[in-house]
Scaffold this motif. Sequence first.
Motif, PDB file in Angstrom:
ATOM      1  N   SER A 107       0.848  -1.191   0.000  1.00 11.33           N
ATOM      2  CA  SER A 107       0.000   0.000   0.000  1.00 11.33           C
ATOM      3  C   SER A 107       0.889   1.248   0.000  1.00 11.33           C
ATOM      4  O   SER A 107       2.094   1.176   0.286  1.00 11.33           O
ATOM      5  CB  SER A 107      -0.897   0.010   1.242  1.00 11.33           C
ATOM      6  N   ASP A 108       0.296   2.391  -0.285  1.00 12.17           N
ATOM      7  CA  ASP A 108       1.038   3.648  -0.242  1.00 12.17           C
ATOM      8  C   ASP A 108       1.593   3.910   1.162  1.00 12.17           C
ATOM      9  O   ASP A 108       2.720   4.376   1.307  1.00 12.17           O
ATOM     10  CB  ASP A 108       0.152   4.818  -0.679  1.00 12.17           C
ATOM     11  N   GLU A 110       2.431   1.684   3.399  1.00  9.02           N
ATOM     12  CA  GLU A 110       3.554   0.769   3.622  1.00  9.02           C
ATOM     13  C   GLU A 110       4.797   1.231   2.880  1.00  9.02           C
ATOM     14  O   GLU A 110       5.916   1.163   3.416  1.00  9.02           O
ATOM     15  CB  GLU A 110       3.164  -0.655   3.218  1.00  9.02           C
TER      16      GLU A 110
END
Length: 192
Positions: A107-108, A110
């Motif tokens: 994800s962004d 992460e």
Amino acid sequence: MYNPAKAAHIIAYLALKHEKRAISMLKAVKLVYIADRESIRQHAYPMLDEQRASLPHGPVNSMTYDLIKGRVQDPEWSRILKEMTHAQVPVIHVQDGVTVDDLDELSDAEIEILDVISERFKHKDRWDMVAWTHNPKNVPEWRDPGPSSSKIDIEEIFKAVGYDDPSKHVDFMTERQHIDSLFKRLEMTVSG
């Protein structure tokens, strides 16, 4: 539910931050643990759903460690990563042709964590990482297990990163993991 593809994508992302598209196995193990721990601190949720343990060289994410050590096999792992030895140091390389765009498990949020962790530790070698994770000021949940290993309970990590009521957050995380698992099964049923 543990996601070995996501573990491979995390390590590949970290390796791609290095000029040679590679990272020592020991440093990769430490960075995965630190990034996972930071995700818990920031979002009350780990990047990887797995058991963690104290080993002689510091804390590890257990399933990811088994993948890195070759004890468990996964097709996505070998599609993304290859393991080699350079100057007697085990190293993980990103397979030729793999780019950041191929790492769609992340994800962004992460990626932001991985960027910060990568930058923070870019000049540290594998032994610096071991020393850093052995310092109780940095990772108080790690305890020297001697020649074996010992479990690190997720509640210990929540407490170590500053949560006042770790059990409440663990209960929330467990519920969320259960819901995520149900959605994955539903997706597989619909697409299968």
